[in-house]
Design an enzyme around this catalytic site. Sequence first.
Site, PDB file in Angstrom:
ATOM      1  N   GLU A 135      30.883 -15.283  50.078  1.00 56.54           N
ATOM      2  CA  GLU A 135      30.244 -16.147  49.082  1.00 56.54           C
ATOM      3  C   GLU A 135      29.255 -15.396  48.201  1.00 56.54           C
ATOM      4  OE1 GLU A 135      27.411 -19.177  50.423  1.00 56.54           O
ATOM      5  OE2 GLU A 135      27.362 -18.201  52.387  1.00 56.54           O
ATOM      6  N   GLU A 157      25.532 -28.560  53.014  1.00 57.70           N
ATOM      7  CA  GLU A 157      24.630 -27.489  53.441  1.00 57.70           C
ATOM      8  C   GLU A 157      23.329 -27.589  52.638  1.00 57.70           C
ATOM      9  OE1 GLU A 157      24.963 -22.753  54.535  1.00 57.70           O
ATOM     10  OE2 GLU A 157      25.234 -23.357  52.451  1.00 57.70           O
TER      11      GLU A 157
END
Length: 258
Positions: free
Chosen positions: A143, A240
Amino acid sequence: MLRFSANLSVLFTEVPLQSRFQAAKEQGFNAVEVQFPYELSANTIHQELAKHQLQLVLFNVAADDLLQGGEGLASVPEKQQQFKQSVTEAVAYAKILKPNAINILPGRCLNKTRLAIYQQTFKENLRYAINAFSPLGIKTVFEAINTVDMPDFIIHSSEQMFAIMQEINHPDLLMQYDIYHMLMMQEAPANFITQYADKIGHIQFADCPGRHQPGTGNMDYQQIFSIIQASPYKGWVGAEYKPLSNTLASLNWFKNQE
């Protein structure tokens, strides 16, 4: 209908990690993810998943000192042996927990003159991880993280992620696309997800700015959720975010999806 997973590293932190599996199930989640599960044994986590009929969809390879302000693990040339040991640890957990994907955090480069070698090391380590996880039927993801919250992070844009994807060109390597981080970098997640949904292995979100629950910032979460649902992406969408007050009070966005 989108499938939402609860990230137990930031949600339900009112209770210890082992108790968060039950807390997530009680609020209607059928899947969870954990950034770094290694404080619990894989067998303990497996028991919690089975007890509460949950799927663990994602966890990360250990990242050494990244969250304490260090450079992390996956890009530092001098730490390649340590990275391989962490992949071995992740494999041991994966054989028991069977996640869909395992995430590699690229990390920081604090000495800009070494950036090129850090980037090369990261790509070498990605290939190593792919070779370890692919035989288990598990995707490797990585990511981009914004450089406001994490200065000097070596991968911080969709463009950089896509370039690495093209260079390595492996069917088991996909992007972990974090909507919050890309909004912080002034990107347009809706456009990227529409165009590259087939290259994304996992999506995460938090509102921006603040990284709290949807409805606390400027993210048009209903629009983004609709775009994800209309796209070819069929994976999980991970919550998240850091609840503004407590987790239960932060879940209106989730209840409204039902």
